[in-house]
Design a protein around this motif. Structure first.
Motif, PDB file in Angstrom:
ATOM      1  N   GLN A 166       0.833  -1.209   0.000  1.00  0.00           N
ATOM      2  CA  GLN A 166       0.000   0.000   0.000  1.00  0.00           C
ATOM      3  C   GLN A 166       0.865   1.255   0.000  1.00  0.00           C
ATOM      4  OE1 GLN A 166      -2.503  -0.506   3.410  1.00  0.00           O
ATOM      5  NE2 GLN A 166      -3.969  -1.819   2.334  1.00  0.00           N
ATOM      6  N   LYS A 167       1.936   1.251   0.813  1.00  0.00           N
ATOM      7  CA  LYS A 167       2.844   2.396   0.851  1.00  0.00           C
ATOM      8  C   LYS A 167       3.491   2.604  -0.509  1.00  0.00           C
ATOM      9  CE  LYS A 167       4.395   2.367   5.660  1.00  0.00           C
ATOM     10  NZ  LYS A 167       5.551   2.121   6.517  1.00  0.00           N
ATOM     11  N   LEU A 168       3.960   1.521  -1.113  1.00  0.00           N
ATOM     12  CA  LEU A 168       4.590   1.623  -2.425  1.00  0.00           C
ATOM     13  C   LEU A 168       3.624   2.183  -3.462  1.00  0.00           C
ATOM     14  CD1 LEU A 168       6.790  -1.585  -2.732  1.00  0.00           C
ATOM     15  CD2 LEU A 168       7.560   0.781  -2.741  1.00  0.00           C
ATOM     16  N   LYS A 169       2.368   1.740  -3.396  1.00  0.00           N
ATOM     17  CA  LYS A 169       1.371   2.249  -4.340  1.00  0.00           C
ATOM     18  C   LYS A 169       1.156   3.744  -4.141  1.00  0.00           C
ATOM     19  CE  LYS A 169      -3.260   1.629  -6.208  1.00  0.00           C
ATOM     20  NZ  LYS A 169      -2.992   2.792  -7.018  1.00  0.00           N
ATOM     21  N   SER A 170       1.082   4.190  -2.884  1.00  0.00           N
ATOM     22  CA  SER A 170       0.890   5.628  -2.637  1.00  0.00           C
ATOM     23  C   SER A 170       2.102   6.427  -3.103  1.00  0.00           C
ATOM     24  CB  SER A 170       0.577   5.906  -1.171  1.00  0.00           C
ATOM     25  OG  SER A 170       1.726   5.773  -0.375  1.00  0.00           O
ATOM     26  N   TYR A 171       3.305   5.885  -2.905  1.00  0.00           N
ATOM     27  CA  TYR A 171       4.507   6.567  -3.401  1.00  0.00           C
ATOM     28  C   TYR A 171       4.519   6.601  -4.928  1.00  0.00           C
ATOM     29  CZ  TYR A 171       6.690   6.787   1.221  1.00  0.00           C
ATOM     30  OH  TYR A 171       6.979   7.067   2.522  1.00  0.00           O
ATOM     31  N   ASP A 176       1.857   6.595  -6.862  1.00  0.00           N
ATOM     32  CA  ASP A 176       0.856   7.592  -7.242  1.00  0.00           C
ATOM     33  C   ASP A 176       1.430   9.005  -7.119  1.00  0.00           C
ATOM     34  OD1 ASP A 176      -0.915   5.540  -7.682  1.00  0.00           O
ATOM     35  OD2 ASP A 176      -2.025   5.827  -5.798  1.00  0.00           O
ATOM     36  N   GLN A 177       2.182   9.230  -6.044  1.00  0.00           N
ATOM     37  CA  GLN A 177       2.814  10.531  -5.855  1.00  0.00           C
ATOM     38  C   GLN A 177       3.846  10.793  -6.959  1.00  0.00           C
ATOM     39  OE1 GLN A 177       4.770  11.033  -2.055  1.00  0.00           O
ATOM     40  NE2 GLN A 177       4.891  13.254  -2.294  1.00  0.00           N
ATOM     41  N   ALA A 178       4.588   9.752  -7.351  1.00  0.00           N
ATOM     42  CA  ALA A 178       5.574   9.884  -8.429  1.00  0.00           C
ATOM     43  C   ALA A 178       4.874  10.238  -9.739  1.00  0.00           C
ATOM     44  CB  ALA A 178       6.372   8.593  -8.586  1.00  0.00           C
ATOM     45  N   ASP A 179       3.740   9.595 -10.020  1.00  0.00           N
ATOM     46  CA  ASP A 179       2.982   9.900 -11.233  1.00  0.00           C
ATOM     47  C   ASP A 179       2.486  11.347 -11.213  1.00  0.00           C
ATOM     48  OD1 ASP A 179       3.416   7.288 -12.001  1.00  0.00           O
ATOM     49  OD2 ASP A 179       1.417   6.588 -11.418  1.00  0.00           O
ATOM     50  N   GLU A 180       2.045  11.809 -10.044  1.00  0.00           N
ATOM     51  CA  GLU A 180       1.577  13.186  -9.903  1.00  0.00           C
ATOM     52  C   GLU A 180       2.726  14.173 -10.124  1.00  0.00           C
ATOM     53  OE1 GLU A 180      -1.046  16.171  -9.614  1.00  0.00           O
ATOM     54  OE2 GLU A 180      -1.592  14.050  -9.601  1.00  0.00           O
ATOM     55  N   LEU A 181       3.899  13.862  -9.583  1.00  0.00           N
ATOM     56  CA  LEU A 181       5.063  14.735  -9.766  1.00  0.00           C
ATOM     57  C   LEU A 181       5.486  14.798 -11.229  1.00  0.00           C
ATOM     58  CD1 LEU A 181       7.292  13.923  -6.665  1.00  0.00           C
ATOM     59  CD2 LEU A 181       6.249  16.117  -7.228  1.00  0.00           C
ATOM     60  N   ALA A 182       5.362  13.673 -11.938  1.00  0.00           N
ATOM     61  CA  ALA A 182       5.762  13.637 -13.347  1.00  0.00           C
ATOM     62  C   ALA A 182       4.894  14.572 -14.195  1.00  0.00           C
ATOM     63  CB  ALA A 182       5.689  12.213 -13.880  1.00  0.00           C
ATOM     64  N   LYS A 183       3.673  14.840 -13.740  1.00  0.00           N
ATOM     65  CA  LYS A 183       2.767  15.731 -14.476  1.00  0.00           C
ATOM     66  C   LYS A 183       3.086  17.206 -14.209  1.00  0.00           C
ATOM     67  CE  LYS A 183      -1.040  12.450 -14.024  1.00  0.00           C
ATOM     68  NZ  LYS A 183      -2.333  12.217 -13.370  1.00  0.00           N
ATOM     69  N   GLN A 184       3.837  17.473 -13.147  1.00  0.00           N
ATOM     70  CA  GLN A 184       4.108  18.845 -12.743  1.00  0.00           C
ATOM     71  C   GLN A 184       5.224  19.472 -13.576  1.00  0.00           C
ATOM     72  OE1 GLN A 184       2.416  20.559 -10.337  1.00  0.00           O
ATOM     73  NE2 GLN A 184       1.114  18.765 -10.073  1.00  0.00           N
ATOM     74  N   GLY A 202      16.650  27.493 -18.143  1.00  0.00           N
ATOM     75  CA  GLY A 202      16.270  26.371 -18.992  1.00  0.00           C
ATOM     76  C   GLY A 202      15.392  25.370 -18.282  1.00  0.00           C
ATOM     77  N   LEU A 203      15.134  24.273 -18.974  1.00  0.00           N
ATOM     78  CA  LEU A 203      14.298  23.191 -18.458  1.00  0.00           C
ATOM     79  C   LEU A 203      15.198  22.079 -17.952  1.00  0.00           C
ATOM     80  CD1 LEU A 203      11.551  21.737 -18.109  1.00  0.00           C
ATOM     81  CD2 LEU A 203      11.823  20.912 -20.445  1.00  0.00           C
ATOM     82  N   TYR A 204      14.942  21.631 -16.725  1.00  0.00           N
ATOM     83  CA  TYR A 204      15.711  20.555 -16.115  1.00  0.00           C
ATOM     84  C   TYR A 204      14.758  19.452 -15.669  1.00  0.00           C
ATOM     85  CZ  TYR A 204      19.498  23.950 -15.798  1.00  0.00           C
ATOM     86  OH  TYR A 204      20.466  24.865 -16.091  1.00  0.00           O
ATOM     87  N   THR A 205      15.224  18.221 -15.755  1.00  0.00           N
ATOM     88  CA  THR A 205      14.483  17.103 -15.176  1.00  0.00           C
ATOM     89  C   THR A 205      15.206  16.724 -13.897  1.00  0.00           C
ATOM     90  OG1 THR A 205      13.802  16.339 -17.357  1.00  0.00           O
ATOM     91  CG2 THR A 205      13.632  14.771 -15.545  1.00  0.00           C
ATOM     92  N   VAL A 206      14.507  16.852 -12.789  1.00  0.00           N
ATOM     93  CA  VAL A 206      15.085  16.638 -11.465  1.00  0.00           C
ATOM     94  C   VAL A 206      14.551  15.330 -10.902  1.00  0.00           C
ATOM     95  CG1 VAL A 206      15.169  17.576  -9.124  1.00  0.00           C
ATOM     96  CG2 VAL A 206      15.285  19.114 -11.079  1.00  0.00           C
ATOM     97  N   LYS A 207      15.423  14.522 -10.331  1.00  0.00           N
ATOM     98  CA  LYS A 207      15.014  13.276  -9.681  1.00  0.00           C
ATOM     99  C   LYS A 207      14.525  13.588  -8.264  1.00  0.00           C
ATOM    100  CE  LYS A 207      16.486  10.221 -12.765  1.00  0.00           C
ATOM    101  NZ  LYS A 207      15.516   9.968 -13.774  1.00  0.00           N
ATOM    102  N   VAL A 208      13.423  12.946  -7.889  1.00  0.00           N
ATOM    103  CA  VAL A 208      12.866  13.083  -6.550  1.00  0.00           C
ATOM    104  C   VAL A 208      12.815  11.691  -5.935  1.00  0.00           C
ATOM    105  CG1 VAL A 208      10.892  13.828  -5.178  1.00  0.00           C
ATOM    106  CG2 VAL A 208      11.479  15.054  -7.269  1.00  0.00           C
ATOM    107  N   HIS A 209      13.508  11.517  -4.808  1.00  0.00           N
ATOM    108  CA  HIS A 209      13.593  10.225  -4.126  1.00  0.00           C
ATOM    109  C   HIS A 209      12.440  10.137  -3.124  1.00  0.00           C
ATOM    110  CE1 HIS A 209      15.626   6.725  -2.448  1.00  0.00           C
ATOM    111  NE2 HIS A 209      15.349   7.215  -1.264  1.00  0.00           N
ATOM    112  N   LEU A 210      11.465   9.290  -3.434  1.00  0.00           N
ATOM    113  CA  LEU A 210      10.300   9.152  -2.559  1.00  0.00           C
ATOM    114  C   LEU A 210      10.416   7.970  -1.603  1.00  0.00           C
ATOM    115  CD1 LEU A 210       7.541   9.845  -5.228  1.00  0.00           C
ATOM    116  CD2 LEU A 210       8.405  11.410  -3.490  1.00  0.00           C
ATOM    117  N   HIS A 211      11.070   6.909  -2.065  1.00  0.00           N
ATOM    118  CA  HIS A 211      11.180   5.652  -1.306  1.00  0.00           C
ATOM    119  C   HIS A 211      12.379   4.919  -1.876  1.00  0.00           C
ATOM    120  CE1 HIS A 211      10.070   1.431  -0.358  1.00  0.00           C
ATOM    121  NE2 HIS A 211       9.523   1.963   0.714  1.00  0.00           N
TER     122      HIS A 211
END
Length: 180
Positions: free
Chosen positions: A83-88, A90-98, A147-156
């Motif tokens: 469940q935690k992994l799924k929520s993380y 989902d959060q990763a998918d949301e961040l990718a849209k930002q 410019g435009l940068y792609t930044v890695k976000v460590h969620l888990h």
């Protein structure tokens, strides 16, 4: 130190279960990055156990009773972890849209006078309702150009997200300076 005092000091370690390599055996209560997952039996150095894992509540002494309890609840732990992994995720998918804009002062060639780091990225995310810690932002180095940068976000330990960050010039004031 007298022999009696040394014996008293060392008696604290004798009560802790020793592992095969001379360390202390602990049972992880929470996931600990670079060490193990919740419910894992780990062997660590006494100082790490006594000064960090045990006081922070991340682990407990690996007694037979605790081992049996973890084995009994291992399936529940797996479900909670899924469940935690799924929520993380989902959060990763949301961040990718930002796509987060960050204003910075820059010269005509697009070089920043300062730099953009994790602090500025976290502050921009807060303005859109996303709360992250600075240590979750993984940059190869500070951003020093527009410019435009792609930044890695460590969620888990198993979930990393990508976030688009636009470093844009600060809007010029009404002094007649051209804005970019």
């Amino acid at each position: 130190m007298s022999k009696a005092a040394t014996r008293r000091a060392n008696s604290h370690f004798k009560r802790l279960p020793k592992g095969n390599n001379g360390g202390i055996q602990l049972l992880l209560i929470h996931n600990v990055e670079h060490l193990g997952k919740q419910g894992d039996l780990v062997e660590v150095k006494p100082g790490f156990a006594l000064n960090y894992l045990l006081p922070q509540g991340l682990a407990t002494i690996a007694t037979d009773h605790h081992k049996r309890m973890v084995e009994k609840h291992r399936e529940k732990l797996r479900e909670i972890e899924i469940q935690k992994l799924k929520s993380y995720q989902d959060q990763a998918d949301e961040l990718a849209k930002q796509s987060i804009p960050i204003e910075a002062n820059a010269n005509d060639e697009g070089h920043l006078y300062g730099s953009v780091g994790p602090h500025e990225i976290v502050d921009s995310l807060k303005s859109v309702g996303i709360h992250l810690a600075q240590d979750q932002i993984r940059l190869d180095g500070p951003l020093k150009e527009l410019g435009l940068y792609t930044v890695k976000v460590h969620l888990h330990s198993e979930v990393e997200a990508s976030l688009k960050v636009w470093v844009v010039p600060t809007v010029a004031s009404e002094t007649g300076e051209p804005g970019a």
